[in-house]
Design a protein around this motif. Sequence first.
Motif, PDB file in Angstrom:
ATOM      1  N   SER A  18       2.276   4.776  -2.481  1.00  0.00           N
ATOM      2  CA  SER A  18       1.029   5.529  -2.632  1.00  0.00           C
ATOM      3  C   SER A  18      -0.180   4.608  -2.746  1.00  0.00           C
ATOM      4  O   SER A  18      -1.285   4.998  -2.387  1.00  0.00           O
ATOM      5  CB  SER A  18       1.105   6.473  -3.836  1.00  0.00           C
ATOM      6  OG  SER A  18       1.226   5.734  -5.036  1.00  0.00           O
ATOM      7  N   THR A  19       0.034   3.364  -3.231  1.00  0.00           N
ATOM      8  CA  THR A  19      -1.083   2.437  -3.401  1.00  0.00           C
ATOM      9  C   THR A  19      -0.983   1.200  -2.514  1.00  0.00           C
ATOM     10  O   THR A  19      -1.973   0.494  -2.323  1.00  0.00           O
ATOM     11  CB  THR A  19      -1.155   1.945  -4.862  1.00  0.00           C
ATOM     12  OG1 THR A  19       0.018   1.179  -5.150  1.00  0.00           O
ATOM     13  CG2 THR A  19      -1.287   3.105  -5.834  1.00  0.00           C
ATOM     14  N   GLY A  20       0.229   0.899  -2.020  1.00  0.00           N
ATOM     15  CA  GLY A  20       0.439  -0.324  -1.254  1.00  0.00           C
ATOM     16  C   GLY A  20       0.682  -1.541  -2.124  1.00  0.00           C
ATOM     17  O   GLY A  20       0.859  -2.641  -1.612  1.00  0.00           O
ATOM     18  N   ASP A  21       0.690  -1.370  -3.451  1.00  0.00           N
ATOM     19  CA  ASP A  21       0.919  -2.498  -4.360  1.00  0.00           C
ATOM     20  C   ASP A  21       2.351  -3.011  -4.222  1.00  0.00           C
ATOM     21  O   ASP A  21       3.301  -2.226  -4.163  1.00  0.00           O
ATOM     22  CB  ASP A  21       0.680  -2.094  -5.816  1.00  0.00           C
ATOM     23  CG  ASP A  21      -0.787  -1.820  -6.112  1.00  0.00           C
ATOM     24  OD1 ASP A  21      -1.646  -2.286  -5.336  1.00  0.00           O
ATOM     25  OD2 ASP A  21      -1.062  -1.134  -7.113  1.00  0.00           O
ATOM     26  N   VAL A  22       2.496  -4.334  -4.185  1.00  0.00           N
ATOM     27  CA  VAL A  22       3.794  -4.993  -4.104  1.00  0.00           C
ATOM     28  C   VAL A  22       4.010  -5.773  -5.392  1.00  0.00           C
ATOM     29  O   VAL A  22       3.162  -6.575  -5.783  1.00  0.00           O
ATOM     30  CB  VAL A  22       3.873  -5.955  -2.896  1.00  0.00           C
ATOM     31  CG1 VAL A  22       5.224  -6.649  -2.844  1.00  0.00           C
ATOM     32  CG2 VAL A  22       3.602  -5.204  -1.609  1.00  0.00           C
TER      33      VAL A  22
END
Length: 162
Positions: free
Chosen positions: A47-51
């Motif tokens: 949903s945010t693209g955070d890795v």
Amino acid sequence: YELSPKSGFATLILDNGLPARAVAADAMPDGRVLVGGDRELSVVDVSTGDVTFIGLLPTGSVFSGDIATHPSGLSALVSAYESSGTADQMFNFDLISGKATRVGDLNFKKVFGLDYGCNGVLYGLIESNPPRLVEVDATTGATSDLGALNGPTSLWGAGGPG
């Protein structure tokens, strides 16, 4: 990318931050995705693209093919190739601590598919021509060959229920 089933359009979610040579992925119960490449396991919030980095396989081991997230979402089993070995090995990642522990020998090279079935049993798919299906003991890595798959001549992963 996320694909829209209605329109067929693809929306870019993430274009960097993934482990180098990512070859393994599995959806977690909460909707995030585990991604493995080289020695590194990370989790992606789609949903945010955070890795977020989770942990590393031991030195000398690299992801060979796939990840099977435990239904609890607290651990994941992965298939890995060890440079000194003749068959892929299975490791258990504790997703809280990031520690990877060797479970056992999978008795086959190129275990490119690994996931839990609807019956709770862990299965592996072996890249060969034709591909083979194996049942995997999740506590030891021991495999039972269930036979060749009719139809496909190649495969590159497995997806379980969810």
